[in-house]
Design an enzyme around this catalytic site. Structure first.
Site, short mmCIF file in Angstrom:
data_model
loop_
_atom_site.label_atom_id
_atom_site.label_comp_id
_atom_site.label_asym_id
_atom_site.label_seq_id
_atom_site.Cartn_x
_atom_site.Cartn_y
_atom_site.Cartn_z
N HIS A 237 -82.30 -80.62 76.41
CA HIS A 237 -81.90 -79.57 75.46
C HIS A 237 -81.66 -80.10 74.05
O HIS A 237 -81.36 -79.32 73.16
CB HIS A 237 -80.63 -78.90 76.00
N ASP A 238 -81.74 -81.41 73.85
CA ASP A 238 -81.55 -81.99 72.52
C ASP A 238 -82.86 -82.50 71.92
O ASP A 238 -82.86 -83.00 70.80
CB ASP A 238 -80.59 -83.20 72.60
N ASP B 60 -71.77 -86.34 79.54
CA ASP B 60 -72.12 -86.23 78.13
C ASP B 60 -71.58 -87.42 77.33
O ASP B 60 -70.40 -87.75 77.44
CB ASP B 60 -71.49 -84.92 77.62
N ASP C 97 -72.45 -80.60 83.99
CA ASP C 97 -72.27 -81.41 82.80
C ASP C 97 -70.79 -81.72 82.68
O ASP C 97 -69.95 -80.86 82.95
CB ASP C 97 -72.74 -80.63 81.56
N GLU D 2 -75.10 -89.93 80.00
CA GLU D 2 -75.86 -89.92 78.74
C GLU D 2 -75.37 -91.13 77.95
O GLU D 2 -74.18 -91.26 77.70
CB GLU D 2 -75.61 -88.62 77.97
C1 GLC Z 1 -74.69 -84.64 73.87
C2 GLC Z 1 -75.27 -83.30 74.25
C3 GLC Z 1 -75.48 -82.50 73.00
C4 GLC Z 1 -74.13 -82.30 72.36
C5 GLC Z 1 -73.42 -83.63 72.11
C6 GLC Z 1 -71.98 -83.42 71.82
O1 GLC Z 1 -75.55 -85.39 73.11
O2 GLC Z 1 -76.44 -83.48 74.99
O3 GLC Z 1 -76.12 -81.28 73.23
O4 GLC Z 1 -74.29 -81.63 71.13
O5 GLC Z 1 -73.46 -84.47 73.24
O6 GLC Z 1 -71.31 -82.94 72.95
#
Ligand code: GLC
Ligand code: CA
Length: 612
Positions: free
Chosen positions: A364-365, A223, A116, A292
């Site tokens: 994980h979200d 991320d 990540d 992401e």
């Molecule tokens: C992304 C991650 C999440 C995190 C956010 C801030 O959305 O997947 O888990 O809280 O970024 O880093």
């Protein structure tokens, strides 16, 4: 032994032959949330040694790549998405030696490792941020520092530079008396946004990425990488700042405006990604980049992932996992299947000629997909619906991502009390919405959390039926950091591993199918029966090969919709029967699938792929 490209793909996977196939075009990625995967030292947190100890399981499943959620040094405010040192491992997870060992052991098994990369923000405990508090330090401009509004006492309500709220609740601005200014944070106040306008910031990020790639990692999941370029006016002012040429957005029910329209897919997005590609990846091969991508639509996905533009290999888009709530995450509503199909079709068509899609329904979200779009209320329906949802996703064109435990049909946590939750987004939302702004009742938000909280996907991996599910020793000194789902008694890897009819057995077959069949990886994709409310059906085509996927995403027996029925009728021919060898894969056994097709009706959660 390399497990990649188990089959030769035709030359037009992404680009109609313009470039050779990337190695990942028929790969399957598995996401690990290290803190919840496997604990080896009894402290109740998963660790790197734990991942290494489970590599044979992952090799058996057949996945090609592991994406690890962050294991870098971190105060753990957001479970590692707040990094205080990018070039070290957090002691919670182990050491750099453990990381090297994991890389070596994974590579031995033909499995790649993607880390990540969290570079929209750092931790407020990162040395860069500490230094940045001094206006005379070279790092002074590495973050988004702004003065209080003129006429306001700094640090008092209303003195914030603009009205932006943070995605994790409260203002997006935090006052630092030491500097006499505010810094901007889209996420928690322990996650200050880096200033990507500053070339020194970008240089430092690229150097760090090169350091990891040189160490042996195989790429990055980036991320919120589409939030790095902010809209600013010619004088560098953010929207709504005093004197800014750009107006702020409207203030919502919690008293803040939303920074997303001004931070997502900003004006320098393509420039930054192309620069990163040049500075980090040019001259290397065998890597994978996935971004992401909140705020990116299907058309922009095509642009960013088209190799001709030299940006990223693929992106995670979110429209499909945001379609079952009313704008506000904590107010879920039932899934509208035709709407989901339209969104997925939009993704697939946008990258039909260039670019590439990632395929995911959990991470994980997100809540567990079997609890969200399937049915976990009985064991029979849990198994059936987990398979149906897996089949639906994996038969699309793109790169599938399996989130740890999804391959077992793991369910939501089913927490009923606030003190069972650990996630800061969840806990902040309760304080903000129920206690402070009073815009949602406790009862309603608790129902929202049960359906949508990120902790649903973060309970420990269920390896066996023992106390703590094999995640940590039954007599470990510490309890797991978040409670184990009591349903580990029935849902666990040990119970499913050797059972071909288990969810695990089915995922294994889905993964093998993609490796063996070019049409699954690369064939074109066409939605049929788009308005049907229960059945999700589409056709994949590559040369003479045509596969029809029909999945009943409901718990009742339904008639085959018209277009599917017509295609299947042609396969059945005059005898009206489908030969079992025309069935490529099915969630019930092949004879059952053939009988369903002959009778023109699908059983609850039944899915089948037929060669046309
Ligand atoms: C992304 C991650 C999440 C995190 C956010 C801030 O959305 O997947 O888990 O809280 O970024 O880093
Ligand atoms: Ca541990």
């Amino acid at each position: 032994m390399a497990s990649f490209n188990r089959t030769t793909l035709p030359d037009n996977v992404r680009t109609n032959g313009a470039t050779p196939n990337p190695w990942w075009a028929n790969a399957v990625v598995y996401q690990i949330y290290p803190r919840s995967f496997q604990d080896t030292n009894g402290d109740g947190f998963g660790d790197l040694k734990g991942i290494t100890s489970r590599l044979d399981y992952l090799a058996d499943l057949g996945v090609d790549v592991l994406w690890l959620s962050p294991v870098y040094k971190s105060p753990q405010d957001d479970n590692g998405y707040d990094i205080s040192d990018y070039q070290d491992i957090d002691p919670l997870f182990g050491t750099l030696d453990d990381m090297d060992e994991l890389l070596a052991e994974a590579h031995k098994r033909g499995i790649k490792i993607v880390m990540d990369l969290v570079v929209n923000h750092t931790s407020d405990e990162h040395a860069w941020f500490e230094a940045s508090k001094d206006k005379n330090d070279p790092h002074a401009d590495w973050y988004w520092w702004r003065p209080a509004r003129p006429g306001f006492e700094p640090g008092t309500p209303g003195a914030e530079p603009n009205q932006w709220g943070s995605y994790f609740g409260g203002s997006a601005w935090e006052y630092v008396p030491e500097r006499g200014e505010y810094y901007f944070h889209q996420f928690s106040k322990k996650q200050p946004d880096l200033n990507w306008e500053n070339p020194a910031v970008r240089r430092a990020v690229y150097d760090m990425m090169n350091w990891w790639l040189d160490r042996g990692v195989d790429g990055f999941r980036m991320d919120v990488i589409t939030l790095i370029s902010k809209r600013i006016d010619p004088a560098g002012r953010l929207p709504g700042e005093p004197g800014s040429e750009i107006a702020d957005g409207p203030v919502g029910e919690e008293g803040y405006s939303n920074p997303n329209p001004f931070c997502a897919d900003g004006p320098r997005q393509d420039e930054f990604l192309a620069e990163m590609r040049r500075e980090v990846f040019d001259g290397r091969d065998g890597f994978l980049t996935v971004g992401e991508a909140p705020g990116i639509n299907a058309q922009r996905n095509e642009h960013i992932t088209d190799p001709a533009n030299g940006e990223l290999d693929m992106l995670f888009l979110f429209e499909h996992v945001d379609c079952d709530c009313d704008g506000i995450k904590w107010k879920p509503r039932a899934l509208d299947l035709p709407a989901l199909k339209r969104i997925m079709a939009g993704y697939q068509t946008a990258v039909a000629k260039a670019g590439w899609a990632s395929l995911f329904s959990g991470n994980h979200d997100q809540p567990r997909v079997v609890s969200r779009w399937g049915d976990d209320s009985s064991e029979e329906n849990r198994v059936r619906s987990a398979k149906a949802l897996g089949l639906m996703l994996h038969m699309h064109r793109g790169t599938p991502y399996v989130y740890q435990g999804e391959e077992l049909g793991m369910t939501n946590a089913h927490f009923t009390r606030l003190d069972q939750y650990r996630d800061l987004e969840t806990l902040n939302a309760y304080r903000q919405r129920v206690e402070e702004a009073k815009v949602q009742s406790a009862e309603s938000i608790m129902a929202g959390f049960a359906a949508r909280s990120r902790d649903n996907a973060r309970t420990p991996m269920q390896w066996d039926a023992s106390t703590y599910a094999g995640f940590t020793a039954p007599d470990a000194a510490s309890e797991p950091w978040i409670s184990v789902n009591p349903n580990c008694a029935a849902i666990n890897a040990a119970a499913e591993f050797d059972d071909p009819d288990s969810v695990y057995g089915f995922y294994k077959r889905l993964i093998a199918l993609r490796h063996a069949n070019p049409v699954v990886a690369a064939g074109s994709w066409e939605l049929i029966d788009s308005d049907d409310e229960h059945v999700y059906a589409f056709v994949r085509t590559l040369g003479d090969e045509r596969l029809l996927t029909v999945v009943n995403l409901s718990g009742r027996t339904v008639d085959l919709p018209a277009e599917s029925a017509a295609l299947l009728g042609a396969v059945a021919g005059d005898a009206g029967e489908v030969a079992a060898d025309a069935i490529v894969i099915s969630t019930y056994d092949a004879d059952h699938a053939a009988a369903s097709i002959t009778s023109g009706a699908l059983a609850p959660w039944e899915g089948v792929v037929v060669r046309l």
